[in-house]
Scaffold this motif. Structure first.
Motif: not given
Length: 124
Positions: A30-34, A46-47, A87-102, A104-107
């Protein structure tokens, strides 16, 4: 440690919708950015979107803005990605990820924990 498990991927026709879920274990979730990232065949990961731990702030890549909505339910340790007007261009493997620090959200390298990914395929 936090473990993330994505679900909800599948095959959908263009214009359709899917809702991805990212279920987490660990009391600190609950304290992590996702964030959600995606990787299409032959392309770099890609983000896509991010939500802060209080759900006060949601960010989107321009390619999905207005079509995707990120949300979270900290009581359920789950983050969602509602994907509409796919859209067809949305085709991809989608990953979720979590971070604790401020920052670099896009990285992706700033994220500490990753799920295994879920496949989304949009047919034309």
């Amino acid at each position: 440690q936090v473990q993330l498990v994505e679900s909800g991927g599948g095959l959908v026709q263009a214009g359709g919708s899917l809702r991805l879920s990212c279920a987490a274990s660990g009391r600190t979730f609950s304290r992590l950015s996702v964030g959600w990232f995606r990787q299409a065949p032959g392309k770099e990961r890609e983000f896509v979107s991010n939500i802060d731990w209080r759900a006060d702030s949601a960010l989107y890549d321009d390619s999905v803005k207005g079509r995707f909505t990120i949300s979270r339910d900290n009581a359920k340790n789950t983050v969602y990605l509602q994907m509409n007007s796919l859209k067809p261009e949305d085709t991809a493997v989608y990953y979720c990820a979590a971070k604790g620090g401020p920052g670099g959200i896009y990285t992706e390298t700033t994220y500490d924990f990753w799920g295994q990914g879920t496949q989304v395929t949009v047919s034309s």
